[in-house]
Every structure is written in structure tokens, then in C-alpha cells.
Design a protein around this motif. Structure first.
Motif, PDB file in Angstrom:
ATOM      1  N   GLU A 161     -13.379  19.111  34.198  1.00  0.00           N
ATOM      2  CA  GLU A 161     -12.182  18.676  34.915  1.00  0.00           C
ATOM      3  C   GLU A 161     -12.555  18.004  36.226  1.00  0.00           C
ATOM      4  O   GLU A 161     -11.858  17.118  36.698  1.00  0.00           O
ATOM      5  CB  GLU A 161     -11.237  19.859  35.140  1.00  0.00           C
ATOM      6  N   GLU A 162     -13.684  18.401  36.812  1.00  0.00           N
ATOM      7  CA  GLU A 162     -14.156  17.756  38.044  1.00  0.00           C
ATOM      8  C   GLU A 162     -14.414  16.270  37.796  1.00  0.00           C
ATOM      9  O   GLU A 162     -14.084  15.428  38.635  1.00  0.00           O
ATOM     10  CB  GLU A 162     -15.420  18.451  38.548  1.00  0.00           C
ATOM     11  N   GLU A 163     -15.000  15.937  36.635  1.00  0.00           N
ATOM     12  CA  GLU A 163     -15.233  14.523  36.304  1.00  0.00           C
ATOM     13  C   GLU A 163     -13.915  13.761  36.172  1.00  0.00           C
ATOM     14  O   GLU A 163     -13.830  12.611  36.579  1.00  0.00           O
ATOM     15  CB  GLU A 163     -16.012  14.398  34.986  1.00  0.00           C
ATOM     16  N   ILE A 164     -12.901  14.393  35.605  1.00  0.00           N
ATOM     17  CA  ILE A 164     -11.590  13.750  35.482  1.00  0.00           C
ATOM     18  C   ILE A 164     -11.036  13.462  36.879  1.00  0.00           C
ATOM     19  O   ILE A 164     -10.610  12.347  37.179  1.00  0.00           O
ATOM     20  CB  ILE A 164     -10.598  14.633  34.687  1.00  0.00           C
ATOM     21  N   ARG A 165     -11.065  14.471  37.743  1.00  0.00           N
ATOM     22  CA  ARG A 165     -10.532  14.322  39.110  1.00  0.00           C
ATOM     23  C   ARG A 165     -11.283  13.212  39.860  1.00  0.00           C
ATOM     24  O   ARG A 165     -10.672  12.383  40.517  1.00  0.00           O
ATOM     25  CB  ARG A 165     -10.637  15.674  39.838  1.00  0.00           C
ATOM     26  N   LYS A 166     -12.623  13.183  39.759  1.00  0.00           N
ATOM     27  CA  LYS A 166     -13.412  12.143  40.433  1.00  0.00           C
ATOM     28  C   LYS A 166     -13.023  10.749  39.937  1.00  0.00           C
ATOM     29  O   LYS A 166     -12.926   9.805  40.710  1.00  0.00           O
ATOM     30  CB  LYS A 166     -14.911  12.365  40.206  1.00  0.00           C
ATOM     31  N   ALA A 167     -12.820  10.622  38.626  1.00  0.00           N
ATOM     32  CA  ALA A 167     -12.435   9.331  38.054  1.00  0.00           C
ATOM     33  C   ALA A 167     -11.083   8.889  38.604  1.00  0.00           C
ATOM     34  O   ALA A 167     -10.904   7.722  38.983  1.00  0.00           O
ATOM     35  CB  ALA A 167     -12.396   9.415  36.531  1.00  0.00           C
ATOM     36  N   LEU A 168     -10.128   9.802  38.684  1.00  0.00           N
ATOM     37  CA  LEU A 168      -8.797   9.455  39.195  1.00  0.00           C
ATOM     38  C   LEU A 168      -8.862   9.081  40.671  1.00  0.00           C
ATOM     39  O   LEU A 168      -8.199   8.141  41.116  1.00  0.00           O
ATOM     40  CB  LEU A 168      -7.821  10.602  38.957  1.00  0.00           C
TER      41      LEU A 168
END
Length: 176
Positions: A161-168
Motif C-alpha cells: 500500500e505504501e507503493e500505491i500511496r507514493k504513486a498517487l
């Protein structure tokens, strides 16, 4: 920092029971609702009702887990499957688990001018005759986000989920 909200819809994991050969006929006959038709597919297809997840189970002791909505529920489903295999007297140790992909729906709370984004930002793909969304690939990451005019999106390829947040967050920085 992006004010985009996301919801994980699917987590895909690989599961490996080391040094284990599974008798798929036995596995399928002891898991309620499991299907095994070797002439059609080389593995057992098993949909676990609770926690909700589906498995493709192979004789090699490997399996794929799909359809869980969080890493925690996927891990619980894998734990449940492991217990059921042990109850069938398969000598499975602790499974090795690896997250392969997370898919999340995203709400950006704003509309996007995809034509303008495509003109001004490198490394995006936008071909509205083929697909109505813009593909925004994150450099140095396996994450891609599909952006749509209405302000919705889909994040794919993340392993956390950290990767998702960073992408956003990166999209918010880039587009501002």
C-alpha cells in the motif's frame, strides 16, 4: 501530498510449500467446492468463502492466491488453506509467500484534462481511440496508474500500500 483516496480491490500472492508434492485428486476431493479437471487445467481451482480468496493449487506445492482485498485477509486465507492441507495429512511446512500485485481503485476528487497531461508529461501513454484512460507509469517502480477524465483511476503493479500511496503522491506533484 495527494488527497486521492484508494481502495484495494485485489491482492495477488504466490505461495510455495517447499519440498512438497501434492496429490491434486486428494486435495480437490477434500476441499469443499474445489474443482480439478486435469484435461482442462493442471491445477486445483478452489474458492475459499471466508476469508474470501481464490487459489490455483499445483502438484509442485506452489499456489496462487487471488481475490483477497487486503494482504491481511490473503495471509489469513493462506493460513486457512495450509491448515486444511495439514488436516489432509500433507506435510506442508510454513508457506513462503510473496506479493505479486495489488490493484486499487482511486478517487482523485478532480477532473483531468488527459490531452494536456499527455502533451506535457513524458512517459505517459494516451491513445483515446484505443483506450479512454491515460497510463501513468512510475519511474523506478512497477506501479502504473490508469487515469480517467472523471477523476477516477486504477493503480496496478504495486507490492504494498505504501507503493500505491507514493504513486498517487507523485501523480499529484507532477500534475499540479
Amino acid at each position: 501530498m495527494s488527497d486521492a483516496e484508494y481502495k484495494v480491490n485485489n491482492v495477488v500472492l504466490t505461495v510455495s510449500y517447499r519440498d512438497t508434492e501434492l496429490d491434486l485428486e486428494k486435495v480437490a476431493s477434500n476441499l469443499e467446492g474445489a474443482r480439478y479437471a486435469p484435461e482442462v487445467f493442471a491445477g486445483v481451482i478452489y474458492r475459499m468463502p471466508e476469508p474470501k480468496a481464490s487459489f490455483l493449487i499445483f502438484a509442485s506445492g506452489k499456489a496462487n492466491c487471488v481475490g483477497a482485498r487486503s494482504i491481511e485477509s490473503a495471509e489469513a486465507a493462506i493460513g486457512n488453506l495450509t491448515e486444511q492441507l495439514r488436516e489432509q495429512s500433507f506435510d506442508v511446512g510454513e508457506p513462503e509467500i510473496e506479493i505479486q500485485n495489488m490493484v486499487a481503485s482511486v478517487e482523485f476528487h478532480r477532473r483531468f484534462d488527459l490531452e494536456q497531461i499527455a502533451r506535457n508529461i513524458p512517459n505517459v501513454e494516451y491513445n483515446p481511440e484505443v483506450f479512454p484512460g491515460l497510463v501513468f507509469r512510475m519511474e523506478g517502480s512497477s506501479v502504473a496508474v490508469l487515469l480517467f477524465v472523471q477523476g477516477k483511476g486504477v493503480a496496478v503493479g504495486a507490492k504494498s500500500e505504501e507503493e500505491i500511496r507514493k504513486a498517487l503522491d507523485r501523480i499529484a506533484e507532477t500534475i499540479e
